[in-house]
Design a protein around this motif. Structure first.
Motif, PDB file in Angstrom:
ATOM      1  N   TRP A  41       0.821  -1.212   0.000  1.00 23.92           N
ATOM      2  CA  TRP A  41       0.000   0.000   0.000  1.00 23.92           C
ATOM      3  C   TRP A  41       0.856   1.263   0.000  1.00 23.92           C
ATOM      4  CZ3 TRP A  41      -4.814   0.220  -1.433  1.00 23.92           C
ATOM      5  CH2 TRP A  41      -5.608  -0.926  -1.344  1.00 23.92           C
ATOM      6  N   LEU A  42       2.057   1.179   0.552  1.00 24.33           N
ATOM      7  CA  LEU A  42       2.965   2.320   0.462  1.00 24.33           C
ATOM      8  C   LEU A  42       3.513   2.488  -0.950  1.00 24.33           C
ATOM      9  CD1 LEU A  42       5.058   2.026   3.759  1.00 24.33           C
ATOM     10  CD2 LEU A  42       3.310   3.740   3.207  1.00 24.33           C
ATOM     11  N   PHE A  43       3.567   1.389  -1.679  1.00 26.06           N
ATOM     12  CA  PHE A  43       4.086   1.431  -3.041  1.00 26.06           C
ATOM     13  C   PHE A  43       3.099   2.092  -4.012  1.00 26.06           C
ATOM     14  CE2 PHE A  43       3.819  -0.751  -7.162  1.00 26.06           C
ATOM     15  CZ  PHE A  43       5.040  -0.387  -7.710  1.00 26.06           C
ATOM     16  N   LEU A  44       1.811   1.909  -3.778  1.00 29.83           N
ATOM     17  CA  LEU A  44       0.806   2.379  -4.733  1.00 29.83           C
ATOM     18  C   LEU A  44       0.841   3.888  -4.979  1.00 29.83           C
ATOM     19  CD1 LEU A  44      -2.263   0.107  -3.900  1.00 29.83           C
ATOM     20  CD2 LEU A  44      -0.717  -0.021  -5.855  1.00 29.83           C
ATOM     21  N   PRO A  45       1.036   4.739  -3.960  1.00 26.31           N
ATOM     22  CA  PRO A  45       1.147   6.178  -4.271  1.00 26.31           C
ATOM     23  C   PRO A  45       2.295   6.481  -5.227  1.00 26.31           C
ATOM     24  CG  PRO A  45       0.729   5.878  -1.939  1.00 26.31           C
ATOM     25  CD  PRO A  45       0.998   4.510  -2.496  1.00 26.31           C
ATOM     26  N   GLY A  46       3.395   5.739  -5.097  1.00 23.11           N
ATOM     27  CA  GLY A  46       4.500   5.934  -6.033  1.00 23.11           C
ATOM     28  C   GLY A  46       4.125   5.544  -7.446  1.00 23.11           C
ATOM     29  N   LEU A  47       3.242   4.560  -7.565  1.00 20.17           N
ATOM     30  CA  LEU A  47       2.786   4.127  -8.884  1.00 20.17           C
ATOM     31  C   LEU A  47       2.034   5.240  -9.610  1.00 20.17           C
ATOM     32  CD1 LEU A  47       2.925   1.451 -10.487  1.00 20.17           C
ATOM     33  CD2 LEU A  47       0.658   0.902  -9.610  1.00 20.17           C
ATOM     34  N   MET A  48       1.474   6.165  -8.838  1.00 22.73           N
ATOM     35  CA  MET A  48       0.725   7.272  -9.446  1.00 22.73           C
ATOM     36  C   MET A  48       1.619   8.200 -10.264  1.00 22.73           C
ATOM     37  SD  MET A  48      -1.752   8.228  -6.219  1.00 22.73           S
ATOM     38  CE  MET A  48      -2.662   6.930  -5.366  1.00 22.73           C
ATOM     39  N   LEU A  49       2.918   8.153 -10.014  1.00 21.47           N
ATOM     40  CA  LEU A  49       3.842   8.994 -10.774  1.00 21.47           C
ATOM     41  C   LEU A  49       4.149   8.401 -12.142  1.00 21.47           C
ATOM     42  CD1 LEU A  49       6.354   9.847  -7.900  1.00 21.47           C
ATOM     43  CD2 LEU A  49       4.400  11.199  -8.701  1.00 21.47           C
ATOM     44  N   TRP A  50       3.844   7.137 -12.320  1.00 18.82           N
ATOM     45  CA  TRP A  50       4.059   6.437 -13.588  1.00 18.82           C
ATOM     46  C   TRP A  50       2.790   6.617 -14.414  1.00 18.82           C
ATOM     47  CZ3 TRP A  50       5.550   0.526 -13.768  1.00 18.82           C
ATOM     48  CH2 TRP A  50       5.962   0.205 -15.061  1.00 18.82           C
ATOM     49  N   ARG A  51       2.871   7.248 -15.543  1.00 18.68           N
ATOM     50  CA  ARG A  51       1.689   7.760 -16.217  1.00 18.68           C
ATOM     51  C   ARG A  51       1.064   6.793 -17.216  1.00 18.68           C
ATOM     52  NH1 ARG A  51       2.778  13.612 -18.394  1.00 18.68           N
ATOM     53  NH2 ARG A  51       0.543  13.346 -18.784  1.00 18.68           N
ATOM     54  N   GLY A  52       1.407   5.530 -17.142  1.00 21.01           N
ATOM     55  CA  GLY A  52       0.820   4.559 -18.055  1.00 21.01           C
ATOM     56  C   GLY A  52      -0.689   4.473 -17.901  1.00 21.01           C
ATOM     57  N   ALA A  53      -1.377   4.314 -19.020  1.00 24.34           N
ATOM     58  CA  ALA A  53      -2.842   4.279 -18.986  1.00 24.34           C
ATOM     59  C   ALA A  53      -3.370   3.099 -18.179  1.00 24.34           C
ATOM     60  CB  ALA A  53      -3.386   4.225 -20.418  1.00 24.34           C
ATOM     61  N   TRP A  54      -2.592   2.015 -18.103  1.00 27.00           N
ATOM     62  CA  TRP A  54      -3.049   0.830 -17.375  1.00 27.00           C
ATOM     63  C   TRP A  54      -3.122   1.059 -15.870  1.00 27.00           C
ATOM     64  CZ3 TRP A  54       0.013  -1.439 -13.624  1.00 27.00           C
ATOM     65  CH2 TRP A  54       1.355  -1.048 -13.601  1.00 27.00           C
ATOM     66  N   ILE A  55      -2.405   2.069 -15.383  1.00 30.59           N
ATOM     67  CA  ILE A  55      -2.337   2.288 -13.938  1.00 30.59           C
ATOM     68  C   ILE A  55      -3.679   2.759 -13.382  1.00 30.59           C
ATOM     69  CG2 ILE A  55      -1.238   3.689 -12.147  1.00 30.59           C
ATOM     70  CD1 ILE A  55       1.289   3.637 -13.858  1.00 30.59           C
ATOM     71  N   LYS A  56      -4.402   3.535 -14.160  1.00 27.85           N
ATOM     72  CA  LYS A  56      -5.674   4.076 -13.669  1.00 27.85           C
ATOM     73  C   LYS A  56      -6.651   2.970 -13.261  1.00 27.85           C
ATOM     74  CE  LYS A  56      -8.740   6.129 -16.435  1.00 27.85           C
ATOM     75  NZ  LYS A  56     -10.099   5.629 -16.130  1.00 27.85           N
ATOM     76  N   PRO A  57      -6.962   1.988 -14.118  1.00 25.78           N
ATOM     77  CA  PRO A  57      -7.887   0.939 -13.666  1.00 25.78           C
ATOM     78  C   PRO A  57      -7.325   0.093 -12.531  1.00 25.78           C
ATOM     79  CG  PRO A  57      -6.999   0.431 -15.850  1.00 25.78           C
ATOM     80  CD  PRO A  57      -6.629   1.839 -15.546  1.00 25.78           C
ATOM     81  N   VAL A  58      -5.999  -0.072 -12.498  1.00 26.07           N
ATOM     82  CA  VAL A  58      -5.399  -0.847 -11.405  1.00 26.07           C
ATOM     83  C   VAL A  58      -5.591  -0.130 -10.073  1.00 26.07           C
ATOM     84  CG1 VAL A  58      -3.183  -1.572 -10.422  1.00 26.07           C
ATOM     85  CG2 VAL A  58      -3.740  -2.124 -12.792  1.00 26.07           C
ATOM     86  N   LEU A  59      -5.328   1.176 -10.050  1.00 25.87           N
ATOM     87  CA  LEU A  59      -5.511   1.936  -8.818  1.00 25.87           C
ATOM     88  C   LEU A  59      -6.983   1.989  -8.417  1.00 25.87           C
ATOM     89  CD1 LEU A  59      -3.022   4.891  -9.424  1.00 25.87           C
ATOM     90  CD2 LEU A  59      -2.782   3.027  -7.777  1.00 25.87           C
ATOM     91  N   GLN A  60      -7.855   2.097  -9.396  1.00 27.05           N
ATOM     92  CA  GLN A  60      -9.286   2.094  -9.083  1.00 27.05           C
ATOM     93  C   GLN A  60      -9.701   0.764  -8.464  1.00 27.05           C
ATOM     94  OE1 GLN A  60     -10.520   3.365 -13.127  1.00 27.05           O
ATOM     95  NE2 GLN A  60     -11.658   5.009 -12.128  1.00 27.05           N
ATOM     96  N   PHE A  61      -9.179  -0.310  -9.005  1.00 28.97           N
ATOM     97  CA  PHE A  61      -9.487  -1.629  -8.451  1.00 28.97           C
ATOM     98  C   PHE A  61      -8.944  -1.752  -7.029  1.00 28.97           C
ATOM     99  CE2 PHE A  61      -8.402  -6.085  -7.678  1.00 28.97           C
ATOM    100  CZ  PHE A  61      -9.609  -6.706  -7.961  1.00 28.97           C
ATOM    101  N   ALA A  62      -7.696  -1.307  -6.829  1.00 27.31           N
ATOM    102  CA  ALA A  62      -7.074  -1.412  -5.506  1.00 27.31           C
ATOM    103  C   ALA A  62      -7.845  -0.596  -4.472  1.00 27.31           C
ATOM    104  CB  ALA A  62      -5.622  -0.939  -5.580  1.00 27.31           C
TER     105      ALA A  62
END
Length: 444
Positions: A41-62
């Motif tokens: 869960w600490l890693f996920l905010p860092g993932l927000m800096l990576w702008r790949g389109a796939w990240i949005k649905p992954v974060l929404q799911f998480a």
């Protein structure tokens, strides 16, 4: 896509609530002592800096999962406090607010600003998001269901397996993105296949050197694919690898032999020494069936005669060394994967049982049989007769090398009721997840 300072400020302000929701979930798991989930869960905010389109649905799911976690936690605590006559209303309101914050974070990703932020490589969005989530799901299930620590992280750092799962999911995302480029897919396939095999044999070497953590169960087995079938016949038990093999063949057909086999990668490397494949003698199909029957008969005979395991082990080792010799002497000289297409019993089992799988390589009716694809087929599955009949030969392993080589797009993966493009996407998704699963767990 560059963004102005006001846009960055607006993006940061919108990402603040999702980031805070992740941090609160990390704190929740810290309190319960689940340090691996804290790191996730600490890693996920860092993932927000990576702008790949796939990240949005992954974060929404998480964050949707996070909202469910808060609701379940609230219900459990309310019930607990009611049983012991303790006040619960304020606690319920606080946790309800935290759950609503997580749910609201999901909706924030649908704003125009965040859609623009997560807009890199949108054509890869669906596959990469599904690959990420499926990898986490499959590895999570394996981690939970297997009776011993199957992930290396859990063996060396107990309790931190979830960190490896997330890292493997990110690797799967990267691989799936590379495979979606048809031009480079053949090279990526060989490299990821060889990478898996190297990791597999390095772990075997470390196990032989005394580090039992690198062996599946702490016991050593010969890395000879024929044992997947012959081993259970001889022993009358030990069907795990056989079940795994059959399950994989059902999922992706004979692609086991061109993507997942730890030995096949070296046969491909050997055959690649020659620029274009030659032609094996016409008697090789008969030889292939004969070798298969002899190996199965030998395993059954040793079982019925109660032959000591040392003899069985010796014969398996000799068979494996013969396979290595065939790769070095025949595959390398002929430019054809002779070990996989003639010598290996598992290779024959995969292509025959692969007919039970819905996957096929389709050759369009308007193919002009120019033969260009055959110049890249290391399995000899696209001979002139095969092209004339508009179906690949029995030795086809769905490697896909021919698909990108056809200048007229007459070759494609086929899955019932799906278009060629959808079939390609589904195949990439399945093979990437399986490759990552094998990479994370497969060892002797």
């Amino acid at each position: 896509m560059s963004m102005s300072s006001p846009s960055l400020l607006r993006t940061g302000s919108l990402l603040a609530l999702p980031a805070l929701s992740c941090l609160l979930l990390a704190a929740h798991f810290l309190r319960s002592g689940s340090l691996d989930l804290v790191m996730v869960w600490l890693f996920l905010p860092g993932l927000m800096l990576w702008r790949g389109a796939w990240i949005k649905p992954v974060l929404q799911f998480a964050l949707t999962i996070g909202m469910v976690i808060w609701i379940q936690t609230m219900m459990d605590l309310v019930q607990f406090r009611q049983v012991f006559g303790q006040p619960w209303l304020r606690m319920a309101l606080i946790l309800s607010g935290v759950a609503l914050a997580a749910g609201g974070s999901v909706l924030l990703f649908e704003t125009r600003t965040l859609r623009a932020w997560f807009s890199r490589n949108p054509e890869e969005k669906l596959i990469q998001a599904v690959v990420f989530l499926l990898t986490i799901l499959t590895l999570g299930v394996v981690q939970a269901k297997v009776s011993f620590p199957i992930l290396l992280t859990d063996r060396f750092f107990p309790g931190y397996g979830s960190v490896q799962i997330v890292l493997m999911a990110l690797y799967a995302v990267w691989i799936s993105g590379k495979l979606q480029d048809p031009k480079h897919a053949p090279l990526i396939r060989v490299r990821m296949w060889l990478f898996f095999s190297v990791v597999f044999f390095v772990q075997l070497g470390l196990g032989l050197a005394g580090w039992e953590q690198f062996l599946m169960t702490g016991a050593l087995h010969l890395p000879v694919p024929a044992q997947i079938l012959a081993g259970p016949i001889y022993r009358g038990e030990g069907f795990f690898m056989l079940v795994l093999f059959l399950s994989t063949v059902i999922l992706v057909g004979p692609a086991w032999c061109s993507h997942l086999c730890y030995i096949g990668a070296w046969d491909r490397l050997a055959s690649g020494v020659r620029k274009s494949p030659g032609k094996l003698p016409p008697w090789t199909p008969v030889a292939r069936v004969t070798i298969f029957l002899l190996v199965m008969a030998a395993a059954l005979g040793m079982h019925l005669l109660n032959v000591h395991w040392t003899w069985a082990l010796t014969l398996a080792a000799v068979f494996g060394l013969l396979g290595v010799a065939i790769m070095a002497l025949v595959s390398r000289r002929m430019g054809v994967m002779a070990h996989c297409t003639v010598f290996c019993p598992i290779g024959l089992a995969a292509v025959v049982l692969g007919k039970l799988s819905p996957w096929r390589l389709r050759i369009d009716s308007d193919c002009d049989a120019c033969g260009r694809c055959a110049r890249f087929c290391r399995h000899q599955a696209l001979q002139p007769d095969d092209l004339r009949l508009r179906r690949p030969g029995l030795s086809c392993t769905l490697c896909g090398d021919c698909i990108s080589r056809c200048r007229n797009n007459r070759l494609a993966y086929h899955f019932p009721w799906l278009s060629g493009t959808a079939s390609w996407s589904l195949f990439i998704t399945l093979i990437t997840v399986l490759h990552t699963l094998f990479l994370a767990t497969a060892r002797i």
